[in-house]
Scaffold this motif. Structure first.
Motif, PDB file in Angstrom:
ATOM      1  N   ARG A 123       0.840  -1.214   0.000  1.00 37.00           N
ATOM      2  CA  ARG A 123       0.000   0.000   0.000  1.00 37.00           C
ATOM      3  C   ARG A 123       0.864   1.249   0.000  1.00 37.00           C
ATOM      4  O   ARG A 123       0.584   2.217  -0.682  1.00 37.00           O
ATOM      5  CB  ARG A 123      -0.903  -0.005   1.230  1.00 37.00           C
ATOM      6  CG  ARG A 123      -1.976  -1.034   1.124  1.00 37.00           C
ATOM      7  CD  ARG A 123      -2.822  -1.130   2.349  1.00 37.00           C
ATOM      8  NE  ARG A 123      -3.786  -2.214   2.182  1.00 37.00           N
ATOM      9  CZ  ARG A 123      -4.922  -2.312   2.833  1.00 37.00           C
ATOM     10  NH1 ARG A 123      -5.254  -1.403   3.716  1.00 37.00           N
ATOM     11  NH2 ARG A 123      -5.730  -3.315   2.631  1.00 37.00           N
ATOM     12  N   ARG A 124       1.921   1.201   0.801  1.00 31.51           N
ATOM     13  CA  ARG A 124       2.832   2.342   0.865  1.00 31.51           C
ATOM     14  C   ARG A 124       3.491   2.579  -0.498  1.00 31.51           C
ATOM     15  O   ARG A 124       3.655   3.715  -0.937  1.00 31.51           O
ATOM     16  CB  ARG A 124       3.886   2.082   1.955  1.00 31.51           C
ATOM     17  CG  ARG A 124       4.963   3.138   2.091  1.00 31.51           C
ATOM     18  CD  ARG A 124       4.422   4.473   2.504  1.00 31.51           C
ATOM     19  NE  ARG A 124       3.785   4.467   3.805  1.00 31.51           N
ATOM     20  CZ  ARG A 124       4.399   4.744   4.938  1.00 31.51           C
ATOM     21  NH1 ARG A 124       5.669   5.046   4.934  1.00 31.51           N
ATOM     22  NH2 ARG A 124       3.743   4.748   6.074  1.00 31.51           N
ATOM     23  N   ARG A 127       0.980   4.280  -2.732  1.00 32.74           N
ATOM     24  CA  ARG A 127       0.801   5.675  -2.309  1.00 32.74           C
ATOM     25  C   ARG A 127       1.987   6.539  -2.764  1.00 32.74           C
ATOM     26  O   ARG A 127       1.812   7.591  -3.366  1.00 32.74           O
ATOM     27  CB  ARG A 127       0.691   5.739  -0.793  1.00 32.74           C
ATOM     28  CG  ARG A 127       0.961   7.123  -0.226  1.00 32.74           C
ATOM     29  CD  ARG A 127       1.146   7.039   1.257  1.00 32.74           C
ATOM     30  NE  ARG A 127      -0.135   6.835   1.889  1.00 32.74           N
ATOM     31  CZ  ARG A 127      -1.004   7.816   2.107  1.00 32.74           C
ATOM     32  NH1 ARG A 127      -0.712   9.041   1.724  1.00 32.74           N
ATOM     33  NH2 ARG A 127      -2.136   7.589   2.688  1.00 32.74           N
ATOM     34  N   GLU A 131       2.238   9.658  -5.343  1.00 29.83           N
ATOM     35  CA  GLU A 131       2.765  10.954  -4.880  1.00 29.83           C
ATOM     36  C   GLU A 131       3.897  11.427  -5.789  1.00 29.83           C
ATOM     37  O   GLU A 131       3.949  12.580  -6.194  1.00 29.83           O
ATOM     38  CB  GLU A 131       3.281  10.822  -3.439  1.00 29.83           C
ATOM     39  CG  GLU A 131       2.186  10.961  -2.401  1.00 29.83           C
ATOM     40  CD  GLU A 131       2.662  10.703  -0.985  1.00 29.83           C
ATOM     41  OE1 GLU A 131       1.899  11.008  -0.062  1.00 29.83           O
ATOM     42  OE2 GLU A 131       3.777  10.188  -0.804  1.00 29.83           O
ATOM     43  N   VAL A 138      -2.751  12.144  -1.485  1.00 31.98           N
ATOM     44  CA  VAL A 138      -3.184  10.820  -1.928  1.00 31.98           C
ATOM     45  C   VAL A 138      -4.047  10.184  -0.834  1.00 31.98           C
ATOM     46  O   VAL A 138      -3.676  10.186   0.336  1.00 31.98           O
ATOM     47  CB  VAL A 138      -1.968   9.903  -2.226  1.00 31.98           C
ATOM     48  CG1 VAL A 138      -2.435   8.531  -2.684  1.00 31.98           C
ATOM     49  CG2 VAL A 138      -1.085  10.520  -3.296  1.00 31.98           C
ATOM     50  N   TYR A 139      -5.195   9.683  -1.231  1.00 33.14           N
ATOM     51  CA  TYR A 139      -6.089   8.986  -0.310  1.00 33.14           C
ATOM     52  C   TYR A 139      -6.204   7.542  -0.787  1.00 33.14           C
ATOM     53  O   TYR A 139      -6.528   7.308  -1.957  1.00 33.14           O
ATOM     54  CB  TYR A 139      -7.476   9.635  -0.294  1.00 33.14           C
ATOM     55  CG  TYR A 139      -7.438  11.089   0.098  1.00 33.14           C
ATOM     56  CD1 TYR A 139      -7.630  11.488   1.417  1.00 33.14           C
ATOM     57  CD2 TYR A 139      -7.203  12.077  -0.849  1.00 33.14           C
ATOM     58  CE1 TYR A 139      -7.590  12.814   1.780  1.00 33.14           C
ATOM     59  CE2 TYR A 139      -7.155  13.415  -0.500  1.00 33.14           C
ATOM     60  CZ  TYR A 139      -7.356  13.781   0.813  1.00 33.14           C
ATOM     61  OH  TYR A 139      -7.309  15.098   1.160  1.00 33.14           O
ATOM     62  N   VAL A 140      -5.904   6.639   0.087  1.00 30.27           N
ATOM     63  CA  VAL A 140      -5.924   5.226  -0.295  1.00 30.27           C
ATOM     64  C   VAL A 140      -7.211   4.586   0.217  1.00 30.27           C
ATOM     65  O   VAL A 140      -7.537   4.706   1.401  1.00 30.27           O
ATOM     66  CB  VAL A 140      -4.699   4.504   0.296  1.00 30.27           C
ATOM     67  CG1 VAL A 140      -4.711   3.030  -0.080  1.00 30.27           C
ATOM     68  CG2 VAL A 140      -3.405   5.149  -0.194  1.00 30.27           C
TER      69      VAL A 140
END
Lengths: 346, 309
Positions: A123-124, A127, A131, A138-140
């Motif tokens: 996930r990182r 993101r 970015e 950024v919204y995950v």
């Protein structure tokens, strides 16, 4: 008033960064980009790498490149496999979307979806990749939520809804109620696994080698998930493994069904497991209204029938299942201004 | 029962998709139960579909899905059903979520609040300043008690081991930073009272610093050069540049670093001293005035590691 002014400078995007396709939804405009997640890279004489093509242009090159050009699919199983190439691809798509459109909007907010089963590291990576591609914020969000929203399922109600999102790399099964995931399961089976299964079936049965692109074409044209009286056929050219020369052969939909048995069984198993683990009240809601299929995999002929027969529940296909996740992310963009402060990360 | 429902459908859903469904179902000679078994839909849902009872039915996503399913098993086209439905029901925007639902990763997200960033920055600066202050105070402590005396090579007078005046630890800070004038050498032939006026040259700082009993200690210099108790003194003459590290018995580092050729160092501290020289052949060592033979400690790469005494 203030919102209207601030929106003049804000460019809101929702990105479905998929294994097979990347979709970009622009707020107030809808889906503006839907291209394959493929990048072609040219290696020059000095050994430096240069992006040759991205998206549709790169996909045309898939399996047809000279030695100094390689086509890469930077996402595998719904997560980033090649960080740098993913970043470049996203940069290209964001620029393409913004070209001549939002030059006066320097602030880009992006909602990006991640598979439910992805790890924190994955996930990182997604993101940071977004970015670095130019997003200011950024919204995950998790794919099942976005898929359910995009399909038009009322997830805020105190009623259970089941959504099965079959993407290129993963299939997500989720039971949602009151804006939250009650149960979700992500299996790394999707369109890619279907293609691989067809490639290996053809090799096994016909002693022929076909590429991923051909396998995908077979799947899209005659692929089916449930036996039918109507049998479709397709002519294919592959390389005969023994003779080493290209040969023609004809494949029918029943053979494709046979080839797809293993990945289909994996998806059915995940759905059954979700139903087993769903609390009974929510289970009865699902039984009453049905399971909603989203994602490109939902376009496989009679997949709804297969799941329906296996579970005994009504299964319906969402409108425009390919774009559900991106549209669901777009609905989240609308929420940013309303509840952004409450959940804002900045 | 079925007939009753059919009549109700006729009355309420004449122009709607319900009528099309019922007509197609009757054409296919299927009862509602049979149809429901085929597409796994409950009888109540099928009834509602035939009656166009959209209040009973769920959201449009489900209704349209049911129509698609029905079109696969009944002789009615999907587009016809959907068009009839659209005519009857205005397209509705799907309900938005009641809140922004972010993934769990958000808690660990890369974009942190500005306040948090500022706070982290302040804490980091604070820690850095604290470390600097600690390092500074430790260094000054070491300088105060480590008694490192730099004696430059061009000694103004001929020296013998006995002629070197032991420098009290209290003079160390001034001596450490002293220029060549800080060198103290005393000719024992000179009477003590005449020393300041003769060959003895004192740096101003050293001259002002209290050197207790300088006159009386000079004649008995050889005895005084040997520190009392466990203390010892190591003198190093660097003929070549060498990495040097000296630690005393307590493990405190008395000297550490690259010392240039021509420098001379005098170290006092708690014996024994652990000495490591990077270029042993280029360094000559005296311990408490006695030359030390390092040949047996020197390795092939010119390093020497040994303990004195």
């Amino acid at each position: 008033m203030l919102d209207a002014i601030s929106r003049l400078f804000v460019n809101d995007l929702s990105i479905d960064l998929g294994t097979a396709n990347t979709l970009v939804y622009v707020r107030d405009e809808g889906i503006v980009l839907n291209e394959p997640s493929v990048v072609a890279i040219r290696l020059d004489a000095r050994g430096a790498k240069k992006i040759e093509a991205v998206g549709i242009d790169a996909k045309r090159m898939l399996g047809r490149t000279p030695t100094n050009i390689s086509t890469i699919r930077p996402l595998r199983d719904g997560v980033i496999a090649d960080y740098t190439v993913t970043e470049k691809m996203l940069q290209h798509f964001i620029r393409k979307v913004q070209k001549g459109r939002h030059m006066m909007r320097p602030m880009t907010r992006v909602v990006v979806c991640v598979p439910y089963g992805s790890t924190q590291v994955e996930r990182r990576a997604i993101r940071e990749s977004v970015e670095n591609a130019g997003a200011r914020k950024v919204y995950v969000i998790e794919e099942p939520i976005a898929a359910a929203l995009g399909a038009g399922i009322p997830i805020s109600e105190a009623r259970g809804s089941m959504v099965v999102d079959i993407g290129g790399g993963t299939s997500e099964v989720a039971v949602i109620s009151l804006d939250g995931i009650v149960y979700a399961e992500s299996v790394r089976i999707g369109g890619d696994k279907f293609d691989e299964a067809i490639v290996s079936y053809v090799r096994r049965q016909y002693n022929m080698l076909i590429g991923e692109a051909t396998a995908e074409r077979i799947k899209q044209e005659i692929g089916t998930a449930f036996p039918s009286h109507e049998v479709h056929e397709i002519d294919i050219v592959g390389r005969h493994l023994a003779a080493g020369v290209p040969r023609n052969f004809t494949m029918n939909s029943n053979e494709v069904l046979d080839a797809l048995q293993e990945p289909l069984a994996g998806i059915v198993k995940a759905v059954k497991q979700a139903l087993e683990r769903t609390p009974p009240e929510l289970g009865s809601d699902v039984a009453e209204r049905g399971i909603v299929l989203t994602g490109g995999g939902a376009l496989l002929r009679d997949l709804d029938k297969l799941i329906s027969e296996e579970t005994g529940l009504p299964v319906i296909i969402a409108d425009d299942p390919l774009t559900c996740v991106a549209r669901g992310g777009g609905m989240m963009l609308d929420m940013l201004d309303q509840q952004g402060d409450k959940f804002n990360i900045d | 029962m079925t007939d009753l429902n059919s009549e109700a459908g006729d009355q309420s859903g004449l122009a709607g998709p319900g009528r099309l469904i019922r007509r197609a179902r009757e054409q296919a000679r299927l009862s509602i139960e049979d149809l429901g078994a085929q597409i796994k839909l409950a009888r109540g849902t099928l009834d509602a579909l035939e009656r166009d009872d959209f209040a009973t039915l769920s959201e449009p996503v489900y209704v349209r899905g049911y129509y698609r399913k029905l079109s696969k098993v009944l002789p009615v086209s999907e587009t016809e059903l959907l068009a009839a439905y659209e005519k009857l029901v205005a397209p509705r925007v799907p309900p938005p979520p009641s809140k922004l639902i972010l993934a769990g990763e958000q808690d660990l997200g890369g974009s942190r609040p500005v306040g948090l960033k500022l706070g982290v920055g302040i804490v980091l600066i604070g820690v850095l300043l604290g470390l600097l202050a600690f390092w500074g105070s430790r260094r000054s402590e070491e300088t105060a008690s480590g008694s490192v005396v730099v004696v430059p090579p061009p000694a103004p007078a001929v020296e013998t081991p006995g002629e070197l005046v032991p420098v009290p630890t209290t003079t160390a800070p001034a001596a450490t930073s002293a220029s060549p004038e800080a060198a103290v050498s005393v000719d024992p032939s000179q009477p003590p009272p005449a020393a300041p006026a003769a060959s003895l040259t004192l740096a101003p700082s050293l001259a002002q610093s209290p050197v207790p009993g300088l006159g009386s200690t000079v004649p008995s210099a050889p005895a005084a050069a040997r520190p009392a108790g466990g203390r010892g003194e190591v003198q190093l003459q660097f003929n070549a540049t060498s990495w040097t590290r000296i630690e005393d018995a307590t493990g405190k580092s008395l000297l550490s670093g690259v010392i240039q050729a021509g420098d001379r160092q005098t170290i006092t501290g708690e014996a024994p001293f652990a000495i490591f020289l990077g270029n042993a052949p280029g360094v000559s060592i005296q311990f408490n005035g006695q030359p030390v033979d390092m040949s047996q400690h020197t390795k092939g790469n010119n390093t020497a590691r040994f303990t004195l005494p």
